[in-house]
Write a protein that holds these residues in place. Structure first.
Motif, PDB file in Angstrom:
ATOM      1  N   THR A 182     -91.387 -39.756 -52.831  1.00 38.64           N
ATOM      2  CA  THR A 182     -92.291 -38.625 -53.027  1.00 38.64           C
ATOM      3  C   THR A 182     -91.616 -37.335 -52.602  1.00 38.64           C
ATOM      4  O   THR A 182     -91.201 -37.189 -51.442  1.00 38.64           O
ATOM      5  CB  THR A 182     -93.588 -38.819 -52.223  1.00 38.64           C
ATOM      6  N   MET A 226    -100.578 -26.033 -52.051  1.00 39.04           N
ATOM      7  CA  MET A 226    -100.880 -27.462 -52.074  1.00 39.04           C
ATOM      8  C   MET A 226    -101.167 -27.929 -50.656  1.00 39.04           C
ATOM      9  O   MET A 226    -100.588 -27.417 -49.698  1.00 39.04           O
ATOM     10  CB  MET A 226     -99.695 -28.275 -52.617  1.00 39.04           C
ATOM     11  N   ILE A 245     -92.182 -34.428 -59.910  1.00 44.00           N
ATOM     12  CA  ILE A 245     -92.182 -33.614 -58.700  1.00 44.00           C
ATOM     13  C   ILE A 245     -93.082 -32.403 -58.919  1.00 44.00           C
ATOM     14  O   ILE A 245     -92.857 -31.608 -59.830  1.00 44.00           O
ATOM     15  CB  ILE A 245     -90.759 -33.173 -58.327  1.00 44.00           C
ATOM     16  N   SER A 297     -94.668 -28.778 -57.983  1.00 44.11           N
ATOM     17  CA  SER A 297     -94.190 -27.563 -57.337  1.00 44.11           C
ATOM     18  C   SER A 297     -95.313 -26.548 -57.207  1.00 44.11           C
ATOM     19  O   SER A 297     -96.176 -26.444 -58.091  1.00 44.11           O
ATOM     20  CB  SER A 297     -93.043 -26.942 -58.151  1.00 44.11           C
ATOM     21  N   TYR A 339     -91.877 -32.954 -52.954  1.00 46.07           N
ATOM     22  CA  TYR A 339     -92.626 -31.755 -53.324  1.00 46.07           C
ATOM     23  C   TYR A 339     -91.684 -30.561 -53.331  1.00 46.07           C
ATOM     24  O   TYR A 339     -90.761 -30.477 -52.504  1.00 46.07           O
ATOM     25  CB  TYR A 339     -93.777 -31.505 -52.347  1.00 46.07           C
TER      26      TYR A 339
END
Length: 221
Positions: free
Chosen positions: A29, A104, A55, A57, A31
């Protein structure tokens, strides 16, 4: 464990080495804290690599300049690079940039590109006073291209540094990992020669990529 990357800026050579290291660490994982595009010539390759891997962003200021057909108010050299990238970026990648959120949250980790006052374009000056006004415990952002992790009171902040254009006097590509409680900082060597060759082919002099040799700031932000 997750990995955090930021400020790739079209430097696909650096991105490949960082992702290779992340793969070797067994991390699935990843980011991105923004600025997939800007500065260097392989914007499509960078976009497509992140899209292929799923991925996610956040929106960086350079991503915004391209997505919104805007420009940088601070630097002509940035705008020179943006003008070139607009001529080569694919429509699919352009639409992908336009889908980026401005922030996020993953578990207890809050992520933006700039800062929590201006998520896209704040040059964050972190302090205990600053983070006392922001809800949460763990924070990560990019934008300034300098890698560090520091605790401010009961808050912990990390800048993973820049994959594609470090500005902390270390030319190695930077990224970070996070285990839910602790940030870990990593650097990866890569060959800058292909980056410069591709920039020359695109019509840019060494002024636009010379900073990659030293990891220092030679272009305006």
């Amino acid at each position: 464990m997750i990995a955090l990357i930021s400020d790739i800026h079209g430097n696909y050579t650096a991105l490949k080495e960082v992702l290779k290291e992340i793969d070797l660490m067994g991390i699935d994982t990843v980011y991105c804290l923004g600025d997939v595009v800007g500065y260097y010539s392989q914007v499509n390759e960078c976009c497509e690599e992140l899209r292929k891997r799923g991925i996610v962003s956040v929106m960086g200021n350079h991503d915004w300049y391209i997505a919104a057909r805007s420009f940088c108010p601070r630097s002509q050299s940035v705008n020179d690079c943006l003008a070139y990238q607009r001529t080569v970026i694919s429509e699919q990648n352009l639409q992908w940039l336009r889908s980026f959120p401005v922030f996020m949250t993953v578990g207890d980790l809050s992520m933006v590109h700039g800062g929590w006052t201006n998520p896209v374009d704040e040059y964050l000056d972190p302090s205990e006073e600053y983070f006392a006004r922001v809800e949460g415990k763990y924070f990560a952002s990019g934008h300034v291209h300098r890698q560090f992790a520091t605790q401010y009171g009961d808050k912990v902040y990390c800048n993973p540094g820049s994959v594609g254009q470090p500005r902390d006097d270390d030319p190695k590509a930077a990224f970070a990992t996070f285990d839910g409680e602790n940030f870990f900082l990593h650097r990866v060597e890569y060959d800058i020669i292909p980056v410069g060759e591709l920039m020359e082919e695109a019509g840019f002099s060494g002024y636009y990529y010379g900073c990659l040799r030293t990891g220092s700031k030679k272009m305006q932000w």
